[in-house]
Design a protein around this motif. Structure first.
Motif, PDB file in Angstrom:
ATOM      1  N   UNK A  15       0.834  -1.210   0.000  1.00 28.00           N
ATOM      2  CA  UNK A  15       0.000   0.000   0.000  1.00 28.00           C
ATOM      3  C   UNK A  15       0.867   1.258   0.000  1.00 28.00           C
ATOM      4  N   UNK A  16       1.987   1.232   0.707  1.00 28.00           N
ATOM      5  CA  UNK A  16       2.913   2.370   0.701  1.00 28.00           C
ATOM      6  C   UNK A  16       3.516   2.575  -0.693  1.00 28.00           C
ATOM      7  N   UNK A  17       3.868   1.478  -1.355  1.00 22.82           N
ATOM      8  CA  UNK A  17       4.421   1.574  -2.708  1.00 22.82           C
ATOM      9  C   UNK A  17       3.351   2.078  -3.678  1.00 22.82           C
ATOM     10  N   UNK A  18       2.126   1.575  -3.547  1.00 19.55           N
ATOM     11  CA  UNK A  18       1.022   2.031  -4.406  1.00 19.55           C
ATOM     12  C   UNK A  18       0.789   3.531  -4.226  1.00 19.55           C
ATOM     13  N   UNK A  25      -6.474   4.176  -3.790  1.00 20.36           N
ATOM     14  CA  UNK A  25      -6.780   3.228  -2.719  1.00 20.36           C
ATOM     15  C   UNK A  25      -6.660   1.790  -3.233  1.00 20.36           C
ATOM     16  N   UNK A  26      -5.870   0.976  -2.540  1.00 16.33           N
ATOM     17  CA  UNK A  26      -5.669  -0.425  -2.914  1.00 16.33           C
ATOM     18  C   UNK A  26      -6.868  -1.239  -2.449  1.00 16.33           C
ATOM     19  N   UNK A  27      -7.446  -1.995  -3.398  1.00 13.71           N
ATOM     20  CA  UNK A  27      -8.600  -2.846  -3.086  1.00 13.71           C
ATOM     21  C   UNK A  27      -8.210  -4.309  -2.921  1.00 13.71           C
ATOM     22  N   UNK A  28      -7.157  -4.726  -3.659  1.00 12.65           N
ATOM     23  CA  UNK A  28      -6.779  -6.135  -3.648  1.00 12.65           C
ATOM     24  C   UNK A  28      -5.301  -6.283  -3.987  1.00 12.65           C
ATOM     25  N   UNK A  29      -4.653  -7.267  -3.360  1.00 14.89           N
ATOM     26  CA  UNK A  29      -3.250  -7.601  -3.628  1.00 14.89           C
ATOM     27  C   UNK A  29      -3.177  -9.098  -3.885  1.00 14.89           C
ATOM     28  N   UNK A  30      -2.624  -9.478  -5.038  1.00 13.01           N
ATOM     29  CA  UNK A  30      -2.466 -10.898  -5.386  1.00 13.01           C
ATOM     30  C   UNK A  30      -1.006 -11.166  -5.722  1.00 13.01           C
ATOM     31  N   UNK A  31      -0.388 -12.127  -5.059  1.00 10.43           N
ATOM     32  CA  UNK A  31       0.987 -12.497  -5.376  1.00 10.43           C
ATOM     33  C   UNK A  31       1.018 -13.329  -6.649  1.00 10.43           C
ATOM     34  N   UNK A  32       2.038 -13.122  -7.444  1.00 10.12           N
ATOM     35  CA  UNK A  32       2.245 -13.916  -8.656  1.00 10.12           C
ATOM     36  C   UNK A  32       3.388 -14.879  -8.365  1.00 10.12           C
ATOM     37  N   UNK A  43      -1.747  -5.463  -8.165  1.00  6.11           N
ATOM     38  CA  UNK A  43      -2.399  -4.511  -7.274  1.00  6.11           C
ATOM     39  C   UNK A  43      -3.635  -3.980  -7.980  1.00  6.11           C
ATOM     40  N   UNK A  44      -4.799  -4.197  -7.404  1.00  7.18           N
ATOM     41  CA  UNK A  44      -6.040  -3.640  -7.944  1.00  7.18           C
ATOM     42  C   UNK A  44      -6.404  -2.449  -7.074  1.00  7.18           C
ATOM     43  N   UNK A  45      -6.580  -1.305  -7.735  1.00  9.29           N
ATOM     44  CA  UNK A  45      -6.906  -0.084  -6.994  1.00  9.29           C
ATOM     45  C   UNK A  45      -8.066   0.614  -7.690  1.00  9.29           C
ATOM     46  N   UNK A  46      -8.446   1.747  -7.158  1.00  8.63           N
ATOM     47  CA  UNK A  46      -9.517   2.524  -7.769  1.00  8.63           C
ATOM     48  C   UNK A  46      -9.112   3.039  -9.150  1.00  8.63           C
ATOM     49  N   UNK A  47      -7.803   3.031  -9.460  1.00  8.49           N
ATOM     50  CA  UNK A  47      -7.314   3.514 -10.754  1.00  8.49           C
ATOM     51  C   UNK A  47      -7.113   2.408 -11.776  1.00  8.49           C
ATOM     52  N   UNK A  48      -7.214   1.139 -11.380  1.00  7.97           N
ATOM     53  CA  UNK A  48      -7.010   0.033 -12.308  1.00  7.97           C
ATOM     54  C   UNK A  48      -6.172  -1.065 -11.700  1.00  7.97           C
TER      55      UNK A  48
END
Length: 124
Positions: A15-18, A25-32, A43-48
């Motif tokens: 979230x700090x990096x985003x 605002x970060x909505x979701x974080x998925x590790x690859x 990183x899924x956020x309000x911007x994409x």
């Protein structure tokens, strides 16, 4: 050569990096889990959707780790290939493509949907 396990950032660190890359605002974080080097998260956020890639700072004489110059070269090449489906790297709030965070180099780019190929050939 022994490969170290992938080390992801914590949700708070992502979230700090985003915030640094102005994703909102970060909505979701998925590790690859796939990939050749570094660690990546969607990183899924309000911007994409975005990818944050983490590369540990290179230790002396370790050929398996990426150094700053090779990462700069990768960013430059990908940003010049605008008409191909390659990552388009994003500048941070400080105006840099590469940021240093928690003893790592960090880059961010827009998410590219798709699958990893099972094999490659000359016709592709």
């Amino acid at each position: 050569m022994h490969k170290l396990p992938k080390q992801y950032f914590t949700p708070h660190e992502y979230k700090s990096i985003a915030e640094l890359y102005k994703f909102g605002v970060v909505k979701r974080i998925e590790h690859i889990s796939s990939g050749f080097e570094g660690t990546k998260a969607v990183i899924t956020s309000q911007s994409g959707k975005f990818i944050i890639s983490r590369y540990p700072l290179k230790l002396l004489n370790n050929p398996t780790e990426k150094d700053t110059d090779s990462l700069k070269f990768e960013v430059d090449i990908c940003n010049r290939l605008k008409n191909l489906p390659t990552p388009l790297f994003i500048k941070s709030a400080t105006g840099k493509y590469i940021e240093f965070f928690k003893k790592s180099m960090v880059v961010a780019y827009h998410y590219l949907p798709g699958k990893n190929p099972n094999y490659c050939n000359l016709k592709q």
